[in-house]
Design a protein around this motif. Structure first.
Motif, PDB file in Angstrom:
ATOM      1  N   SER A   1       0.763  -1.199   0.063  1.00  0.00           N
ATOM      2  CA  SER A   1       0.059   0.129  -0.102  1.00  0.00           C
ATOM      3  C   SER A   1       0.748   1.134  -0.215  1.00  0.00           C
ATOM      4  CB  SER A   1      -0.841   0.082   1.342  1.00  0.00           C
ATOM      5  OG  SER A   1      -0.142   0.025   2.217  1.00  0.00           O
ATOM      6  N   GLY A   2       2.184   1.161   0.200  1.00  0.00           N
ATOM      7  CA  GLY A   2       3.150   2.187   0.186  1.00  0.00           C
ATOM      8  C   GLY A   2       4.182   2.122  -0.714  1.00  0.00           C
ATOM      9  N   PRO A   3       5.288   2.715  -0.632  1.00  0.00           N
ATOM     10  CA  PRO A   3       6.217   2.705  -1.600  1.00  0.00           C
ATOM     11  C   PRO A   3       7.033   1.475  -1.941  1.00  0.00           C
ATOM     12  CG  PRO A   3       6.505   4.494  -0.047  1.00  0.00           C
ATOM     13  CD  PRO A   3       5.637   3.543   0.446  1.00  0.00           C
ATOM     14  N   THR A   4       7.966   1.692  -2.629  1.00  0.00           N
ATOM     15  CA  THR A   4       8.746   0.300  -3.013  1.00  0.00           C
ATOM     16  C   THR A   4       9.698  -0.175  -1.794  1.00  0.00           C
ATOM     17  OG1 THR A   4      10.597   1.683  -3.942  1.00  0.00           O
ATOM     18  CG2 THR A   4       8.884   1.101  -5.249  1.00  0.00           C
ATOM     19  N   SER A   5      10.131  -1.561  -2.214  1.00  0.00           N
ATOM     20  CA  SER A   5      10.986  -2.167  -0.942  1.00  0.00           C
ATOM     21  C   SER A   5      12.374  -1.880  -1.401  1.00  0.00           C
ATOM     22  CB  SER A   5      10.524  -3.765  -0.802  1.00  0.00           C
ATOM     23  OG  SER A   5      10.723  -4.039  -1.940  1.00  0.00           O
TER      24      SER A   5
ATOM     25  N   GLY B   1       7.046  -9.239  -0.728  1.00  0.00           N
ATOM     26  CA  GLY B   1       6.305  -8.312  -1.590  1.00  0.00           C
ATOM     27  C   GLY B   1       6.816  -7.845  -2.982  1.00  0.00           C
ATOM     28  N   GLU B   2       7.847  -8.586  -3.366  1.00  0.00           N
ATOM     29  CA  GLU B   2       8.393  -8.277  -4.864  1.00  0.00           C
ATOM     30  C   GLU B   2       8.334  -9.627  -5.736  1.00  0.00           C
ATOM     31  OE1 GLU B   2      10.929  -4.644  -5.596  1.00  0.00           O
ATOM     32  OE2 GLU B   2      12.131  -6.123  -4.051  1.00  0.00           O
ATOM     33  N   THR B   3       8.120  -9.555  -6.762  1.00  0.00           N
ATOM     34  CA  THR B   3       8.219 -10.636  -7.805  1.00  0.00           C
ATOM     35  C   THR B   3       9.584 -10.599  -8.716  1.00  0.00           C
ATOM     36  OG1 THR B   3       5.934 -10.857  -7.980  1.00  0.00           O
ATOM     37  CG2 THR B   3       7.077 -11.871  -9.636  1.00  0.00           C
TER      38      THR B   3
ATOM     39  N   THR C   1       6.671  -4.874  -8.109  1.00  0.00           N
ATOM     40  CA  THR C   1       5.874  -4.622  -7.022  1.00  0.00           C
ATOM     41  C   THR C   1       4.610  -4.223  -7.367  1.00  0.00           C
ATOM     42  OG1 THR C   1       7.642  -3.910  -5.687  1.00  0.00           O
ATOM     43  CG2 THR C   1       5.742  -3.541  -4.831  1.00  0.00           C
ATOM     44  N   VAL C   2       3.463  -4.731  -6.923  1.00  0.00           N
ATOM     45  CA  VAL C   2       2.087  -4.130  -7.241  1.00  0.00           C
ATOM     46  C   VAL C   2       1.452  -3.845  -5.739  1.00  0.00           C
ATOM     47  CG1 VAL C   2       1.860  -5.836  -9.303  1.00  0.00           C
ATOM     48  CG2 VAL C   2       0.976  -6.555  -7.053  1.00  0.00           C
TER      49      VAL C   2
ATOM     50  N   VAL D   1       0.676  -2.461 -11.184  1.00  0.00           N
ATOM     51  CA  VAL D   1       2.086  -2.139 -10.776  1.00  0.00           C
ATOM     52  C   VAL D   1       2.582  -0.937 -10.557  1.00  0.00           C
ATOM     53  CG1 VAL D   1       4.297  -2.413 -12.171  1.00  0.00           C
ATOM     54  CG2 VAL D   1       2.503  -4.121 -12.630  1.00  0.00           C
ATOM     55  N   ILE D   2       3.261  -0.829  -9.356  1.00  0.00           N
ATOM     56  CA  ILE D   2       3.754   0.581  -8.663  1.00  0.00           C
ATOM     57  C   ILE D   2       5.070   0.650  -8.875  1.00  0.00           C
ATOM     58  CG2 ILE D   2       1.837   0.844  -7.003  1.00  0.00           C
ATOM     59  CD1 ILE D   2       3.970  -0.071  -4.921  1.00  0.00           C
TER      60      ILE D   2
END
Length: 333
Positions: A77-81, A154-156, A187-188, A194-195
Motif C-alpha cells: 500500500s506504500g512505496p517500493t521495497s 512483497g516483490e516478484t 511490485t504491485v 504495478v507501482i
C-alpha cells in the motif's frame, strides 16, 4: 512468514556477482549501465526528502526502506521495497532450502553428479528452478537458477542466474557466487496495479554469522538499476549493510556503514546510518534509528519517530547547523 531460517541453516557466506553473458545473434548483453549524473548532489529543501527516500529504497523514486519481512502477499500500500534486502532475503531462503534438503547438493561433495531440477515455490506465487553439478576434487558445486515470477517479501523476481558455491560434507553451504545479467523486480499494490518495475545489474556480497539469539549478516552491494517505466538509471555503489535479525524479539536491525547512491537527475550522495534502523517484523517502516545522506557541501538526516512518522533535518550549507526541519509520513516519503 518470517525468514525461514534457524541458526543451523543460516547462510554462512554468499556472493552475488554480475557479469556479461552471451545474447542472440552473436551480441553480448552487458546488462544495465548507469547513464545519469556523476556529480555530487546539492541538497535543497525541495529534493532532500526525495534523495533520502530513493537512497533507502535503492530506486530512483523516493520510498521507504523496505516492506515488512512478513509481507508475502506481493502487494504494497506504500512505496517500493529495498532491492538489496529483497535479494539477500531471497537468497537466504534458497540456501536454507538447500540445507534443509541436503540430498539436493550433498552428493556433489563425494562424486561428480548432475542433480534433477529442484523447485522452490515462492510464498506469494511463482517459483525458482535449480539444477546443480559437482566437482568432488574441489568440494564445490555449480549450477543454475531460473526465477519465474518468484514472489517473496512483497516483490516478484524474474531472471536467469548461474551459481558456483562451496558446501561441506554435511551439505551445509559455506559460500555461494551467483551470476546474472538482468534481474527484474516488480511490485504491485493491493488493487493489482504495478507501482514499480526495475531491472538490476550489479553485485551483492553476503556474509553471515550466527549466534544463539540472533541471525546476522553483512551485505556489500554494487548494483545499477533501470526504472522500467521512466528508463532512468540509478546506481547503488558499494553499500555495506549489516542486517541482524532477532527472531525471538520480532524485529530486525539494519546498519549501513558506508555507501554511495547515484540519482540519475541529482547526482550522488554518500550514505550512513548514525543510529541503526530498527524494524518490527509486523511493520513496513523503521520505528527507530536514523539515516544520513551527504552531498555537495550539504547533508540531511532522516530519523524515525515511529513506524508511521519521520523527521528530516537538512543542513543546506553543511556548517553543522540545521537549516530546515521537515516531518512527514513514511508512506509519503
Amino acid at each position: 512468514m518470517i525468514l525461514k531460517l534457524t541458526k543451523n541453516t543460516f547462510l554462512a557466506g554468499m556472493l552475488i556477482m554480475m557479469v556479461a553473458c552471451g545474447g542472440g545473434g552473436g551480441t553480448v548483453d552487458s546488462g544495465v549501465s548507469y547513464s545519469g549524473s556523476t556529480s555530487p548532489a546539492t541538497l535543497t529543501e525541495a529534493n532532500a526528502g526525495q534523495l533520502a527516500g530513493a537512497a533507502l529504497s535503492n530506486t530512483g523514486e523516493s520510498g521507504a526502506l523496505m516492506l515488512s519481512v512478513t509481507d508475502n502477499n506481493n502487494t504494497s500500500s506504500g512505496p517500493t521495497s529495498s532491492h538489496s534486502l529483497t535479494i539477500a532475503r531471497t537468497m537466504q531462503d534458497i540456501v536454507a532450502h538447500l540445507e534443509a534438503n541436503p540430498q539436493i547438493i550433498a552428493p556433489v561433495n563425494f562424486r561428480a553428479v548432475t542433480t534433477q531440477p529442484e523447485t522452490l515455490i515462492g510464498e506469494c506465487g511463482g517459483q525458482v528452478t535449480m539444477t546443480f553439478s559437482g566437482d568432488p576434487a574441489a568440494g564445490s558445486f555449480s549450477g543454475s537458477m531460473n526465477f519465474s515470477s518468484y514472489c517473496n517479501y512483497g516483490e516478484t523476481v524474474n531472471g536467469a542466474v548461474t551459481i558456483s558455491a562451496q558446501a561441506d560434507a554435511n551439505g551445509l553451504v559455506t559460500s555461494m557466487t551467483m551470476t546474472f545479467i538482468r534481474l527484474t523486480f516488480t511490485t504491485v499494490n493491493e488493487s493489482g496495479t504495478v507501482i514499480e518495475s526495475a531491472t538490476a545489474t550489479g553485485s551483492v556480497t553476503f556474509t553471515a554469522s550466527v549466534s544463539p539469539a540472533v541471525l546476522a549478516g553483512t551485505l556489500t552491494v554494487d548494483m545499477v538499476m533501470r526504472d522500467n517505466v521512466t528508463t532512468k538509471t540509478f546506481w547503488v555503489n558499494n553499500y555495506t549493510i549489516s542486517v541482524i535479525d532477532y527472531p525471538s524479539l520480532g524485529y530486525e536491525e539494519v546498519t549501513i556503514t558506508s555507501g554511495r547512491f547515484y540519482h540519475s537527475d541529482h547526482g550522488y550522495v554518500d550514505i550512513v546510518t548514525p543510529i541503526p534502523l530498527l524494524i518490527n517484523y509486523a511493520d513496513e517502516y523503521p520505528y527507530e534509528g536514523s539515516f544520513k545522506i551527504t552531498g555537495q557541501n550539504s547533508s540531511a538526516l532522516l530519523t524515525a519517530i515511529d513506524p508511521i512518522n519521520y523527521t528530516l533535518e537538512i543542513d543546506i550549507d553543511r556548517n553543522g547547523s540545521i537549516d530546515v526541519i521537515q516531518t512527514g509520513l513514511w508512506t509519503e516519503l
